[in-house]
Design a protein around this motif. Structure first.
Motif, mmCIF file in Angstrom:
data_model
loop_
_atom_site.group_PDB
_atom_site.id
_atom_site.type_symbol
_atom_site.label_atom_id
_atom_site.label_comp_id
_atom_site.label_asym_id
_atom_site.label_seq_id
_atom_site.Cartn_x
_atom_site.Cartn_y
_atom_site.Cartn_z
ATOM 1 N N LEU A 28 0.827 -1.203 0.000
ATOM 2 C CA LEU A 28 0.000 0.000 0.000
ATOM 3 C C LEU A 28 0.863 1.254 0.000
ATOM 4 O O LEU A 28 0.537 2.254 -0.654
ATOM 5 N N ASP A 29 1.961 1.220 0.735
ATOM 6 C CA ASP A 29 2.859 2.374 0.790
ATOM 7 C C ASP A 29 3.505 2.638 -0.569
ATOM 8 O O ASP A 29 3.715 3.794 -0.950
ATOM 9 N N LEU A 30 3.812 1.581 -1.300
ATOM 10 C CA LEU A 30 4.355 1.738 -2.647
ATOM 11 C C LEU A 30 3.315 2.350 -3.576
ATOM 12 O O LEU A 30 3.583 3.287 -4.328
ATOM 13 N N GLN A 31 2.110 1.827 -3.521
ATOM 14 C CA GLN A 31 1.056 2.298 -4.418
ATOM 15 C C GLN A 31 0.711 3.769 -4.185
ATOM 16 O O GLN A 31 0.459 4.520 -5.136
ATOM 17 N N SER A 32 0.696 4.180 -2.928
ATOM 18 C CA SER A 32 0.296 5.545 -2.599
ATOM 19 C C SER A 32 1.410 6.557 -2.812
ATOM 20 O O SER A 32 1.155 7.768 -2.790
ATOM 21 N N GLY A 33 2.644 6.077 -3.003
ATOM 22 C CA GLY A 33 3.765 6.986 -3.179
ATOM 23 C C GLY A 33 4.442 7.375 -1.876
ATOM 24 O O GLY A 33 5.327 8.224 -1.865
ATOM 25 N N LYS A 34 4.049 6.755 -0.764
ATOM 26 C CA LYS A 34 4.689 7.044 0.519
ATOM 27 C C LYS A 34 6.151 6.631 0.481
ATOM 28 O O LYS A 34 7.004 7.281 1.087
ATOM 29 N N ILE A 35 6.441 5.527 -0.226
ATOM 30 C CA ILE A 35 7.822 5.087 -0.417
ATOM 31 C C ILE A 35 8.049 4.814 -1.901
ATOM 32 O O ILE A 35 7.103 4.572 -2.650
ATOM 33 N N ASP A 36 9.314 4.862 -2.306
ATOM 34 C CA ASP A 36 9.674 4.611 -3.700
ATOM 35 C C ASP A 36 10.073 3.160 -3.947
ATOM 36 O O ASP A 36 9.952 2.668 -5.069
ATOM 37 N N ILE A 37 10.565 2.506 -2.914
ATOM 38 C CA ILE A 37 11.065 1.136 -3.075
ATOM 39 C C ILE A 37 10.963 0.414 -1.736
ATOM 40 O O ILE A 37 11.086 1.039 -0.681
ATOM 41 N N MET A 38 10.691 -0.885 -1.789
ATOM 42 C CA MET A 38 10.615 -1.704 -0.584
ATOM 43 C C MET A 38 11.537 -2.895 -0.753
ATOM 44 O O MET A 38 11.307 -3.758 -1.602
ATOM 45 N N PHE A 39 12.601 -2.920 0.020
ATOM 46 C CA PHE A 39 13.544 -4.028 -0.049
ATOM 47 C C PHE A 39 13.042 -5.223 0.755
ATOM 48 O O PHE A 39 12.437 -5.064 1.805
ATOM 49 N N GLY A 40 13.289 -6.436 0.252
ATOM 50 C CA GLY A 40 12.996 -7.640 1.013
ATOM 51 C C GLY A 40 11.685 -8.316 0.704
ATOM 52 O O GLY A 40 11.237 -9.156 1.476
ATOM 53 N N LEU A 41 11.050 -7.999 -0.415
ATOM 54 C CA LEU A 41 9.773 -8.620 -0.757
ATOM 55 C C LEU A 41 9.977 -9.825 -1.678
ATOM 56 O O LEU A 41 10.850 -9.813 -2.542
ATOM 57 N N SER A 42 9.137 -10.815 -1.513
ATOM 58 C CA SER A 42 9.133 -11.969 -2.416
ATOM 59 C C SER A 42 8.175 -11.684 -3.565
ATOM 60 O O SER A 42 7.057 -11.215 -3.344
ATOM 61 N N PRO A 43 8.581 -11.964 -4.790
ATOM 62 C CA PRO A 43 7.754 -11.624 -5.955
ATOM 63 C C PRO A 43 6.666 -12.641 -6.244
ATOM 64 O O PRO A 43 6.715 -13.383 -7.222
ATOM 65 N N THR A 44 5.648 -12.661 -5.394
ATOM 66 C CA THR A 44 4.547 -13.592 -5.624
ATOM 67 C C THR A 44 3.665 -13.079 -6.765
ATOM 68 O O THR A 44 3.572 -11.864 -7.000
#
Length: 289
Positions: A106-122
């Motif tokens: 949600l933070d990525l979609q809203s523009g609160k953050i630009d990148i999130m490290f550590g996610l699995s690409p499901t």
């Protein structure tokens, strides 16, 4: 309709059970059209270059991925080392916002953050955000009770074998796919799943290597790390906002390849593990990231 477990798999991190508290209902709506409509205008790459700010997330208490010093407020850990270096490469300053694994998409979609490290690409997550090339390959391991040392995953795929997982996590989804015949104990948190082995309720708990190394280092009485064959790995990537311009994702991919090929990424991993007391000699020889 997306059920609760599918929604949890959409928002969770590789290897953690923090998504269990996420619920469907209104939260699912937030992931879809309204969230997309709130995306900032212009490409992420151009905005970072113009504002000289790179917006990233930090999650308290998720070592070795993220660590926040309570006294100083300073951040460290594997993911933060990467964020700091990426900001330097883009000639920008870091702007850190605290979040949770469950809110990262949600933070990525809203523009609160630009990148999130550590996610699995499901596949579920890939419907709403995009992923970079893999940062590393995180091996699935088990922490086994004394006397239980299966050599293969197939040995564990029996009703009499009790496997603990944190519900809604990547570990949970993995166990249901690879060990459908085993007796699964799906518990609310990673700590509860680990304690079930220590108390004798379960024969083993499934955790990815980055987490099992830390778990056993903190409490050696919980059990022994076993890497059943064949080794099954899950890519860990960085998530970025889905947008028309691929410029930012392409830059991050190139930056990752440069640092991975020169061994810098491996150094970030081992250094972050040392923060929580895991030394190089604690890492099994056949385990690679």
């Amino acid at each position: 309709m997306m059920n609760r477990r599918e929604f949890a798999s959409l928002l969770g991190l590789a290897g953690t059970g923090a998504v269990a508290a996420a619920t469907a209902g209104a939260a699912v709506t937030a992931v879809s059209a309204p969230a997309l409509a709130q995306q900032p205008q212009g490409s992420t790459f151009d905005r970072i270059r113009s504002t000289k700010k790179l917006k990233v997330a930090g999650i308290v208490g998720t070592e070795p991925y993220y660590h926040k010093d309570i006294a100083t407020g300073a951040w460290s850990g594997f993911c933060m080392s990467m964020a700091q270096d990426l900001a330097k490469a883009m000639e920008a300053e870091l702007e850190i916002s605290e979040t949770t694994w469950g809110n990262a998409v949600l933070d990525l979609q809203s523009g609160k953050i630009d990148i999130m490290f550590g996610l699995s690409p499901t596949p579920s997550r890939a419907l709403v955000v995009e992923f970079t090339r893999p940062i590393m390959q995180n091996t699935f391991t088990i922490i086994a009770r004394p006397g239980f040392e299966p050599k293969t995953w197939e040995e564990m795929n029996r009703p009499e074998v009790k496997i603990a997982v944190d519900i809604g996590s990547t570990h949970d989804l993995f166990a249901r796919r690879v060990l459908p015949k085993a007796t699964l104990l799906a518990l609310k948190t990673p700590d509860e799943a680990t304690l079930s082995v220590q108390s004798g309720r379960a024969d083993a708990v499934i955790q990815v290597a980055m987490l099992s190394l830390v778990t056993v280092k903190k409490n050696r009485t919980v059990g022994k790390i076993v890497i059943p064959g064949p080794q099954i790995r899950q890519p860990t990537c960085a998530g970025v906002r889905a947008e028309d311009s691929p410029r930012f994702r392409t830059f991050v991919d190139n930056w990752l390849e440069f640092n991975r090929s020169s061994g810098v990424v491996t150094g970030w991993i081992t250094s972050s593990l040392e923060l929580v007391g895991v030394e190089k000699q604690d890492i099994p020889a056949d385990l690679q990231f």
